[in-house]
Design a protein around this motif. Structure first.
Motif, PDB file in Angstrom:
ATOM      1  N   GLY A 167       1.951   8.928  -0.871  1.00  0.00           N
ATOM      2  CA  GLY A 167       1.072   9.538  -0.056  1.00  0.00           C
ATOM      3  C   GLY A 167       0.429  10.796  -1.037  1.00  0.00           C
TER       4      GLY A 167
ATOM      5  N   SER B  25       0.612   3.956  -3.164  1.00  0.00           N
ATOM      6  CA  SER B  25       0.135   5.454  -2.670  1.00  0.00           C
ATOM      7  C   SER B  25       0.916   6.608  -3.311  1.00  0.00           C
ATOM      8  CB  SER B  25      -0.136   5.977  -1.515  1.00  0.00           C
ATOM      9  OG  SER B  25       1.532   6.011  -0.381  1.00  0.00           O
TER      10      SER B  25
ATOM     11  N   GLY C  95      -2.661   8.519  -2.638  1.00  0.00           N
ATOM     12  CA  GLY C  95      -3.496   7.615  -1.675  1.00  0.00           C
ATOM     13  C   GLY C  95      -2.344   7.666  -0.076  1.00  0.00           C
ATOM     14  N   LYS C  96      -2.959   7.371   0.803  1.00  0.00           N
ATOM     15  CA  LYS C  96      -2.412   8.004   2.309  1.00  0.00           C
ATOM     16  C   LYS C  96      -2.471   6.168   3.365  1.00  0.00           C
ATOM     17  CE  LYS C  96      -3.273  12.161   2.080  1.00  0.00           C
ATOM     18  NZ  LYS C  96      -1.910  12.600   1.887  1.00  0.00           N
TER      19      LYS C  96
ATOM     20  N   TYR D 105       0.816  -0.811  -0.586  1.00  0.00           N
ATOM     21  CA  TYR D 105      -0.153  -0.207   0.293  1.00  0.00           C
ATOM     22  C   TYR D 105       0.671   1.407  -0.346  1.00  0.00           C
ATOM     23  CZ  TYR D 105      -3.698  -2.940   0.807  1.00  0.00           C
ATOM     24  OH  TYR D 105      -4.775  -3.800   0.954  1.00  0.00           O
TER      25      TYR D 105
END
Length: 105
Positions: free
Chosen positions: A43, A40, A46-47, A36
Motif C-alpha cells: 500500500g 503496491s 499503490g492501493k 497488483y
C-alpha cells in the motif's frame, strides 16, 4: 503528466499497467488481480481494492491524490519499480531458477 493510474480488471495474469505507472513515478489503484498486491508494496505506492468495489476504488484514488507528499510518493513508486521489478531483477530471478535446476542435475 499523470497523477494516478487506475486499472480495475476482473482478471489479470500479471499486469503491466501498474508497473508502467510506477516506473514513471505514478502511484496506482488496482483491483485484487494479478500481482497488483505485490506491486503496491504493502500500500506504500499503490492501493489494491476488492473486485467490483467501485466505491473503495474511488476512496483509494482520492486518498492517493490528496496526499501532501506527492514528490516523495512519486520517488518511492519509481524506486520500488526500478529495484524490485526491473528487467535486471527479472533476469536475476530467472538465472537463480536455472542455477538451482543445474545444481540438482
Amino acid at each position: 503528466a499523470l497523477s494516478l493510474v487506475v486499472q480495475l480488471p476482473r482478471y489479470e495474469g500479471y499486469g503491466m499497467v501498474p508497473l508502467e505507472a510506477l516506473a514513471s513515478g505514478v502511484p496506482f489503484v488496482g483491483s485484487d488481480a494479478g500481482y497488483y498486491g505485490a506491486f503496491s508494496n504493502g500500500g506504500r505506492v499503490g492501493k489494491v481494492v476488492p473486485l467490483g468495489a467501485a466505491e473503495a476504488a474511488a476512496q483509494a484514488a482520492l486518498s492517493l491524490l490528496e496526499r501532501e507528499d506527492q514528490t516523495a510518493l512519486s520517488e518511492a513508486a519509481r524506486h520500488w519499480a526500478e529495484h524490485r521489478f526491473s528487467a535486471r531483477a527479472e533476469a536475476d530471478g530467472i538465472e537463480a531458477v536455472y542455477n538451482a535446476l543445474w545444481e540438482r542435475g
